[in-house]
Design an enzyme around this catalytic site. Structure first.
Site, mmCIF file in Angstrom:
data_model
loop_
_atom_site.group_PDB
_atom_site.id
_atom_site.type_symbol
_atom_site.label_atom_id
_atom_site.label_comp_id
_atom_site.label_asym_id
_atom_site.label_seq_id
_atom_site.Cartn_x
_atom_site.Cartn_y
_atom_site.Cartn_z
ATOM 1 N N ARG A 104 0.821 -1.218 0.000
ATOM 2 C CA ARG A 104 0.000 0.000 0.000
ATOM 3 C C ARG A 104 0.853 1.265 0.000
ATOM 4 O O ARG A 104 0.354 2.344 -0.327
ATOM 5 C CB ARG A 104 -0.993 -0.035 1.163
ATOM 6 C CG ARG A 104 -2.233 -0.817 0.792
ATOM 7 C CD ARG A 104 -3.109 -1.093 1.967
ATOM 8 N NE ARG A 104 -2.617 -2.250 2.695
ATOM 9 C CZ ARG A 104 -2.939 -2.523 3.952
ATOM 10 N NH1 ARG A 104 -3.736 -1.729 4.612
ATOM 11 N NH2 ARG A 104 -2.455 -3.599 4.531
ATOM 12 N N GLU B 157 5.116 -10.196 15.392
ATOM 13 C CA GLU B 157 4.540 -10.680 16.649
ATOM 14 C C GLU B 157 4.874 -12.172 16.826
ATOM 15 O O GLU B 157 5.286 -12.614 17.883
ATOM 16 C CB GLU B 157 3.035 -10.447 16.591
ATOM 17 C CG GLU B 157 2.362 -10.498 17.926
ATOM 18 C CD GLU B 157 0.877 -10.213 17.800
ATOM 19 O OE1 GLU B 157 0.448 -9.747 16.724
ATOM 20 O OE2 GLU B 157 0.164 -10.488 18.768
#
Ligand code: AMP
Length: 177
Positions: A63, A100
């Protein structure tokens, strides 16, 4: 601060709760592309932030490309793609970073930015800052200067901005949640 633009973006960007995982508030920017006038205003805002201050724009897949190329064209400077591992032909430089769970890697073709150039790193959204930090290391590995970071959106709670402080670069987020 462009209050009208902030308000228009707040009314346009959609919040999708629990996507792609429970607990994540996903910010969907795609409705911006249904409104060419709003897109133009976003590009004008981002280009104003960087005008006269950078020699090239590096955009983060994917993006970051949607706005980054338009910023580069508006400022008449080169645009360089930072891609996820395995997409670019050699030669390239690579940078690993932690997610994560597990890790990821991004890459940039060598020879597309030059040592000493002032670089804007752009992405649509700043979350933890992990991806952006890795992008900044890619730029530094090639002897270029991380001068600026820009984003449409910053997620304040995730404190991505703190992670970018060590680069001593200007940071612009059009709006924050
Ligand atoms: P980070 O490395 O944590 O700063 O993550 C930044 C990248 O993940 C950006 O390229 C974003 O497009 C994407 N991202 C992270 N969190 C969100 C979110 N809540 N909504 C939309 N995109 C996100």
């Amino acid at each position: 601060m462009n209050q009208q633009l902030i308000q228009d973006l707040e009314n346009t960007i959609q919040n999708i709760p629990d996507f792609p995982k429970p607990g994540i508030q996903f910010k969907d920017i795609t409705p911006i592309f249904l409104n060419p006038k709003l897109y133009e205003q976003v590009i004008a805002d981002l280009a104003n932030f960087s005008r006269g201050k950078i020699d090239a724009v590096c955009g983060i897949e994917s993006r970051g490309y949607l706005f980054g190329i338009a910023i580069a064209v508006a400022l008449d400077v080169p645009f360089i793609l930072i891609r996820k591992k395995g997409k670019l032909p050699p030669p390239f430089v690579a940078q690993k970073y932690d997610l994560e769970y597990g890790s990821a890697e991004i890459e940039m073709r060598t020879g597309q930015i030059q040592a000493g150039q002032r670089i804007l790193i752009h992405d649509d959204l700043l979350a933890t800052g992990g991806t952006t930090e890795a992008a900044a290391h890619l730029v530094q590995k090639q002897g270029a200067i991380v001068s600026q970071f820009s984003f449409l959106i910053g997620l304040k709670d995730l404190q991505g901005e703190d992670r970018l402080k060590k680069f001593n670069a200007e940071v612009h987020q059009i709006l924050q949640y």
